[in-house]
Design a protein around this motif. Sequence first.
Motif, short mmCIF file in Angstrom:
data_model
loop_
_atom_site.label_atom_id
_atom_site.label_comp_id
_atom_site.label_asym_id
_atom_site.label_seq_id
_atom_site.Cartn_x
_atom_site.Cartn_y
_atom_site.Cartn_z
N LEU A 109 -17.04 2.61 -15.93
CA LEU A 109 -18.44 2.84 -16.24
C LEU A 109 -19.36 2.23 -15.19
O LEU A 109 -20.42 2.77 -14.88
N GLY A 110 -18.94 1.11 -14.63
CA GLY A 110 -19.77 0.44 -13.63
C GLY A 110 -19.95 1.24 -12.36
O GLY A 110 -20.89 1.00 -11.59
N VAL A 111 -19.04 2.18 -12.13
CA VAL A 111 -19.09 2.95 -10.89
C VAL A 111 -20.03 4.15 -11.00
O VAL A 111 -20.44 4.73 -9.99
N VAL A 112 -20.40 4.51 -12.25
CA VAL A 112 -21.26 5.69 -12.44
C VAL A 112 -22.60 5.57 -11.73
O VAL A 112 -23.02 6.49 -11.01
N PRO A 113 -23.33 4.45 -11.87
CA PRO A 113 -24.61 4.33 -11.14
C PRO A 113 -24.42 4.40 -9.63
O PRO A 113 -25.29 4.92 -8.92
N LEU A 114 -23.30 3.86 -9.14
CA LEU A 114 -23.05 3.90 -7.69
C LEU A 114 -22.89 5.33 -7.21
O LEU A 114 -23.47 5.73 -6.19
N ILE A 115 -22.13 6.10 -7.95
CA ILE A 115 -21.90 7.50 -7.57
C ILE A 115 -23.20 8.29 -7.65
O ILE A 115 -23.51 9.09 -6.75
N ARG A 116 -23.97 8.06 -8.72
CA ARG A 116 -25.25 8.76 -8.85
C ARG A 116 -26.19 8.39 -7.71
O ARG A 116 -26.92 9.25 -7.18
N SER A 117 -26.19 7.12 -7.33
CA SER A 117 -27.06 6.68 -6.23
C SER A 117 -26.65 7.33 -4.91
O SER A 117 -27.49 7.74 -4.11
N VAL A 122 -21.31 -0.33 -2.12
CA VAL A 122 -22.77 -0.39 -2.01
C VAL A 122 -23.19 -0.73 -0.59
O VAL A 122 -24.11 -0.11 -0.03
N LYS A 123 -22.51 -1.70 0.02
CA LYS A 123 -22.87 -2.12 1.38
C LYS A 123 -22.54 -1.05 2.41
O LYS A 123 -23.33 -0.79 3.32
N LEU A 124 -21.38 -0.41 2.29
CA LEU A 124 -20.97 0.61 3.26
C LEU A 124 -21.94 1.79 3.30
O LEU A 124 -22.24 2.32 4.37
N PHE A 125 -22.44 2.18 2.12
CA PHE A 125 -23.32 3.35 2.07
C PHE A 125 -24.80 2.96 1.91
O PHE A 125 -25.63 3.83 1.66
N ALA A 126 -25.09 1.65 2.05
CA ALA A 126 -26.47 1.16 1.98
C ALA A 126 -27.18 1.69 0.73
O ALA A 126 -28.23 2.34 0.80
N LEU A 127 -26.62 1.38 -0.44
CA LEU A 127 -27.13 1.92 -1.69
C LEU A 127 -28.01 0.94 -2.46
O LEU A 127 -28.36 1.20 -3.62
N GLU A 128 -28.37 -0.18 -1.84
CA GLU A 128 -29.14 -1.19 -2.55
C GLU A 128 -30.45 -0.62 -3.12
O GLU A 128 -30.75 -0.78 -4.31
N GLU A 129 -31.23 0.06 -2.27
CA GLU A 129 -32.51 0.61 -2.72
C GLU A 129 -32.34 1.78 -3.69
O GLU A 129 -33.03 1.84 -4.71
N PRO A 130 -31.44 2.74 -3.39
CA PRO A 130 -31.22 3.83 -4.38
C PRO A 130 -30.81 3.30 -5.75
O PRO A 130 -31.23 3.85 -6.77
N LEU A 131 -30.00 2.22 -5.78
CA LEU A 131 -29.59 1.64 -7.06
C LEU A 131 -30.78 1.07 -7.81
O LEU A 131 -30.93 1.24 -9.02
N LYS A 132 -31.65 0.37 -7.08
CA LYS A 132 -32.85 -0.19 -7.71
C LYS A 132 -33.76 0.91 -8.26
O LYS A 132 -34.30 0.80 -9.35
N ASP A 133 -33.89 1.99 -7.49
CA ASP A 133 -34.71 3.12 -7.94
C ASP A 133 -34.13 3.73 -9.22
O ASP A 133 -34.86 4.07 -10.15
N LEU A 134 -32.80 3.86 -9.25
CA LEU A 134 -32.13 4.43 -10.42
C LEU A 134 -32.33 3.54 -11.65
O LEU A 134 -32.62 4.02 -12.74
N GLN A 135 -32.19 2.22 -11.46
CA GLN A 135 -32.36 1.28 -12.57
C GLN A 135 -33.79 1.31 -13.11
O GLN A 135 -34.00 1.26 -14.32
N ARG A 136 -34.76 1.40 -12.20
CA ARG A 136 -36.16 1.48 -12.63
C ARG A 136 -36.40 2.77 -13.42
O ARG A 136 -37.11 2.76 -14.44
N SER A 137 -35.81 3.85 -12.95
CA SER A 137 -35.97 5.14 -13.63
C SER A 137 -35.35 5.11 -15.02
O SER A 137 -35.94 5.60 -15.99
#
Length: 462
Positions: free
Chosen positions: A339-347, A414-429
């Motif tokens: 389940l923890g990987v779902v936000p990563l994939i969506r981001s 997250v680091k390899l694909f630089a997903l820090e900001e997309p993850l934050k945007d997803l969490q805010r949404s």
Amino acid sequence: MHIIAVGLNYRTAPVEVRERFTFTERDLPEAVRQFKQTKSILEGVIVATCNRTELYAVTDRHHLCGHHLRSFMEQWFGLPRNSFTNHLYMYEDDRAIEHLFRVTSGLDSMVIGETQILGQVRDAFLLAQAQKATGTLFNMLFKQAVTTAKRAHAETSIGEAAVSVSYAAVELGKRIFGQFNGKTVMIVGAGKMSELTAKHLYANGAERVLVVNRTYDRALELADKFNGVAMSLDEARERLHEADVVISSTGSPEYVLNRDVVEREMTRRKSRPLFMIDIAVPRDLDPDIASIPNVFLYDIDDLEGIVESNLEQRRKEAAKIEAMIAAEIEQFHSWYRTLGVVPLIRSLQTKAEAIHEETMDSLMNKLPNLDEHELKVIRKLTKSIVNQMMHDPILRIKEMAGEKRADEAMDMFVKLFALEEPLKDLQRSEKRAAEAAQAEAKAAEPFALPGRTGAGLALVKP
């Protein structure tokens, strides 16, 4: 996220306490709704039977959840918590999950291996689901628990051996008659044990029931339950030859049937087998009756010996189910970790789509003469390239999410694909969507019951 189970059952609370914590069928839907609105409860299911009342919850604050659950019970039942806290048990995470599997499989029941609880847990889950009180975790966990219980009963013989005196009597009778179809049962004494045994015999095909009791009204009351015949003890002694099965449980200090009576009646039966069960202490039936040919006499010790033997057999089968449960819990853990990987994939997908759209916009600016068909072909081909490039990384992170070092793998992803900001945007949404849903649900409530209010929380994925 944490899974909590709080409750009381036949082991921790006497019936005079348990009966104060029962939910009526009519009130249970409202109770589930109020339970879901309790502070810190993200998902909730209430399992309520005559032997247990249990609250299952998904919570984001497990260290306060016990307090909130007790508060719900205190408010709903109108009882001070100091009157029931000592009877409560609470399990967290793995122990709560294991407890649910054991309850659903009948391993935590008063009669080990019984199947009625399986249907009760399933109905409790379906009710909670209908009340929108369950979400991602409980939709998976309860379905898995019910499926495992069904498989446990299908693949083991835990429910086959009789583990009550009344069932043991039926089992013994089957050894003599094979089936009870067309047989006549005589109950001497109208106690609960005699009634239960007669009920099981009747359910297994016994045709007639003769009820004998000193109090004729009580005999008549019990006889009516089986479309039977009530009679006095003297009459029973004269009609004993009509019975194929005799169940005796009275408070008499002397034998109610002696050898002479039974021997005489066996002559009238032309020596057809007579099955006699003496459940009374002191005994109702003269032990010498056992020496009469074709009379099969059993007392309470005989039946309890069978019960204990069958209980031991059920315990051995229970060990097999425990192994099944352990495997299922590990499977649930593996699923939960993914389940923890779902936000990563969506981001990642969101970032890839944004890059693709920016590239298409740039292409259209540089090549303004492309027609619609050409743009459609280019869009389709470039989208295919993006999807193929993402396919293997997504597949690998799903696999790694089920492994023990999943957190490290996801951090690296997250680091390899630089997903820090997309993850934050997803969490805010997701937070805005959850707040909107909460506000909509609150506005839709017609009223709040006194003493039963609570802040509703939307499910937040782990």
